[in-house]
Motif scaffolding. Structure first.
Motif, PDB file in Angstrom:
ATOM      1  N   LEU A 165      13.236   6.971  -7.962  1.00 25.92           N
ATOM      2  CA  LEU A 165      13.260   5.573  -7.561  1.00 25.92           C
ATOM      3  C   LEU A 165      12.093   4.846  -8.223  1.00 25.92           C
ATOM      4  N   VAL A 166      12.355   3.661  -8.749  1.00 26.10           N
ATOM      5  CA  VAL A 166      11.296   2.843  -9.319  1.00 26.10           C
ATOM      6  C   VAL A 166      10.402   2.329  -8.191  1.00 26.10           C
ATOM      7  N   LEU A 167      11.017   1.968  -7.056  1.00 26.39           N
ATOM      8  CA  LEU A 167      10.296   1.435  -5.903  1.00 26.39           C
ATOM      9  C   LEU A 167      10.665   2.237  -4.646  1.00 26.39           C
ATOM     10  N   PRO A 168      10.098   3.419  -4.436  1.00 26.52           N
ATOM     11  CA  PRO A 168      10.443   4.168  -3.224  1.00 26.52           C
ATOM     12  C   PRO A 168      10.065   3.358  -1.979  1.00 26.52           C
ATOM     13  N   GLY A 169      10.999   3.246  -1.046  1.00 26.92           N
ATOM     14  CA  GLY A 169      10.752   2.491   0.177  1.00 26.92           C
ATOM     15  C   GLY A 169      11.036   1.008   0.059  1.00 26.92           C
ATOM     16  N   TYR A 170      11.629   0.599  -1.068  1.00 24.85           N
ATOM     17  CA  TYR A 170      11.923  -0.824  -1.277  1.00 24.85           C
ATOM     18  C   TYR A 170      13.281  -0.992  -1.949  1.00 24.85           C
ATOM     19  N   LEU A 171      13.894  -2.151  -1.722  1.00 24.85           N
ATOM     20  CA  LEU A 171      15.114  -2.560  -2.412  1.00 24.85           C
ATOM     21  C   LEU A 171      14.848  -3.912  -3.064  1.00 24.85           C
ATOM     22  N   MET A 172      15.599  -4.201  -4.094  1.00 20.50           N
ATOM     23  CA  MET A 172      15.540  -5.519  -4.727  1.00 20.50           C
ATOM     24  C   MET A 172      16.790  -6.299  -4.310  1.00 20.50           C
ATOM     25  N   LEU A 173      16.590  -7.498  -3.785  1.00 21.74           N
ATOM     26  CA  LEU A 173      17.700  -8.374  -3.389  1.00 21.74           C
ATOM     27  C   LEU A 173      17.662  -9.622  -4.259  1.00 21.74           C
ATOM     28  N   GLU A 174      18.761  -9.897  -4.941  1.00 23.91           N
ATOM     29  CA  GLU A 174      18.854 -11.159  -5.668  1.00 23.91           C
ATOM     30  C   GLU A 174      19.497 -12.158  -4.723  1.00 23.91           C
ATOM     31  N   MET A 175      18.747 -13.203  -4.409  1.00 23.02           N
ATOM     32  CA  MET A 175      19.251 -14.185  -3.449  1.00 23.02           C
ATOM     33  C   MET A 175      19.031 -15.601  -3.952  1.00 23.02           C
ATOM     34  N   ASP A 176      19.895 -16.465  -3.482  1.00 21.44           N
ATOM     35  CA  ASP A 176      19.763 -17.902  -3.667  1.00 21.44           C
ATOM     36  C   ASP A 176      19.510 -18.443  -2.259  1.00 21.44           C
ATOM     37  N   LEU A 177      18.285 -18.238  -1.773  1.00 24.92           N
ATOM     38  CA  LEU A 177      17.929 -18.517  -0.386  1.00 24.92           C
ATOM     39  C   LEU A 177      17.877 -20.028  -0.135  1.00 24.92           C
ATOM     40  N   PRO A 178      18.675 -20.515   0.826  1.00 25.26           N
ATOM     41  CA  PRO A 178      18.705 -21.965   1.068  1.00 25.26           C
ATOM     42  C   PRO A 178      17.437 -22.432   1.787  1.00 25.26           C
ATOM     43  N   ASN A 179      17.123 -23.724   1.620  1.00 27.41           N
ATOM     44  CA  ASN A 179      15.981 -24.309   2.326  1.00 27.41           C
ATOM     45  C   ASN A 179      16.281 -24.459   3.812  1.00 27.41           C
ATOM     46  N   ILE A 180      17.525 -24.737   4.136  1.00 28.01           N
ATOM     47  CA  ILE A 180      17.952 -24.854   5.530  1.00 28.01           C
ATOM     48  C   ILE A 180      18.844 -23.647   5.829  1.00 28.01           C
ATOM     49  N   GLY A 181      18.519 -22.907   6.855  1.00 31.36           N
ATOM     50  CA  GLY A 181      19.306 -21.738   7.226  1.00 31.36           C
ATOM     51  C   GLY A 181      18.761 -20.430   6.686  1.00 31.36           C
ATOM     52  N   TRP A 182      17.605 -20.466   6.003  1.00 29.92           N
ATOM     53  CA  TRP A 182      17.031 -19.240   5.443  1.00 29.92           C
ATOM     54  C   TRP A 182      16.673 -18.248   6.533  1.00 29.92           C
ATOM     55  N   LYS A 183      16.256 -18.760   7.686  1.00 25.16           N
ATOM     56  CA  LYS A 183      15.800 -17.882   8.767  1.00 25.16           C
ATOM     57  C   LYS A 183      16.949 -17.029   9.295  1.00 25.16           C
ATOM     58  N   GLN A 184      18.135 -17.611   9.385  1.00 23.72           N
ATOM     59  CA  GLN A 184      19.307 -16.876   9.868  1.00 23.72           C
ATOM     60  C   GLN A 184      19.673 -15.755   8.880  1.00 23.72           C
ATOM     61  N   VAL A 185      19.624 -16.054   7.592  1.00 25.97           N
ATOM     62  CA  VAL A 185      19.956 -15.060   6.559  1.00 25.97           C
ATOM     63  C   VAL A 185      18.960 -13.907   6.592  1.00 25.97           C
ATOM     64  N   THR A 186      17.656 -14.246   6.576  1.00 26.68           N
ATOM     65  CA  THR A 186      16.642 -13.188   6.557  1.00 26.68           C
ATOM     66  C   THR A 186      16.643 -12.389   7.853  1.00 26.68           C
ATOM     67  N   SER A 187      16.952 -13.038   8.958  1.00 27.72           N
ATOM     68  CA  SER A 187      17.030 -12.344  10.253  1.00 27.72           C
ATOM     69  C   SER A 187      18.181 -11.342  10.256  1.00 27.72           C
ATOM     70  N   THR A 188      19.315 -11.724   9.707  1.00 24.88           N
ATOM     71  CA  THR A 188      20.471 -10.818   9.613  1.00 24.88           C
ATOM     72  C   THR A 188      20.112  -9.590   8.786  1.00 24.88           C
ATOM     73  N   ILE A 189      19.413  -9.800   7.695  1.00 27.49           N
ATOM     74  CA  ILE A 189      19.016  -8.681   6.829  1.00 27.49           C
ATOM     75  C   ILE A 189      17.987  -7.798   7.527  1.00 27.49           C
ATOM     76  N   ARG A 190      17.027  -8.402   8.222  1.00 30.04           N
ATOM     77  CA  ARG A 190      15.989  -7.629   8.923  1.00 30.04           C
ATOM     78  C   ARG A 190      16.561  -6.761  10.047  1.00 30.04           C
ATOM     79  N   ARG A 191      17.695  -7.180  10.629  1.00 29.70           N
ATOM     80  CA  ARG A 191      18.298  -6.419  11.743  1.00 29.70           C
ATOM     81  C   ARG A 191      19.041  -5.170  11.273  1.00 29.70           C
ATOM     82  N   ILE A 192      19.201  -4.987   9.970  1.00 28.95           N
ATOM     83  CA  ILE A 192      19.873  -3.783   9.459  1.00 28.95           C
ATOM     84  C   ILE A 192      19.002  -2.578   9.796  1.00 28.95           C
TER      85      ILE A 192
END
Length: 198
Positions: free
Chosen positions: A73-100
């Motif tokens: 692994l290039v980054l053990p313990g990490y993943l790379m996410l390509e995102m187009d994170l919106p200015n409004i609603g970013w918290k909901q997206v990141t929260s969904t990902i954090r709950r995995i």
């Protein structure tokens, strides 16, 4: 909004499982494909010399050191996410990902902070190491040579000659060695795969 690569911190050993989970969530529309564009657990190929139980290099039938390619692994313990994170609603997206299960959060940012992408140069360097940039895959040699060490050239027109290491470039997988020619040390750039310890 602009696409960027974000670093997601995960439990070590869970990288592939969480990558599959995110891809599955994208397929089921639990995460928007317009926001989360790609997920990668980048790996690189490392060439290593096979050693016997005493630590000596094993040899092939023609007497060359036996080598094996290992994926790391290039980054053990990490993943790379390509995102187009919106200015409004970013918290909901990141929260969904954090709950995995197995995700601890975005590297360097708390749960109430908007994560920032890494620079394009950093992303390119990681993707290049893993071969995700077309035509730019690199194979890294596990290096255990030191400057000043005497080595033997395995391949090329100088095969069989002894030389002394003058410089090592891990980024390029190359070394500059000095070969005695007519009583003078002549520098020669070689691949790390072309040299072996004596």
């Amino acid at each position: 909004m602009a696409k960027g690569w974000y670093i997601l911190h995960v439990y070590s050993g869970y990288e592939a499982k969480i990558e599959r989970t995110i891809r599955s969530m994208l397929e089921k529309n639990e995460l928007s494909g317009d926001i989360v564009c790609d997920v990668k657990s980048p790996t690189e190929t490392v060439v290593d010399v096979v050693k016997d139980k005493d630590g000596n290099p094993k040899k092939t039938k023609d007497g060359k050191p036996m080598r094996k390619e290992v994926k790391h692994l290039v980054l053990p313990g990490y993943l790379m996410l390509e995102m187009d994170l919106p200015n409004i609603g970013w918290k909901q997206v990141t929260s969904t990902i954090r709950r995995i299960n197995g995700v601890t959060g975005f590297a360097g940012y708390g749960p109430n902070e908007r994560p920032r992408p890494i620079s394009d140069d950093e992303a390119k360097a990681m993707l290049q190491r893993s071969g995700d940039i077309k035509g730019e895959k690199t194979v890294r040699v596990r290096q255990n040579f030191e400057i000043g060490e005497t080595i033997k050239l395995r391949e090329g027109s100088w095969a069989g000659f002894e030389a002394q290491i003058q410089e090592i470039s891990l980024e390029k997988n190359k070394a500059v060695v000095g070969i005695p020619v007519f009583g003078r040390m002549t520098p020669l750039e070689v691949e790390l795969t072309q040299i072996e310890k004596i």
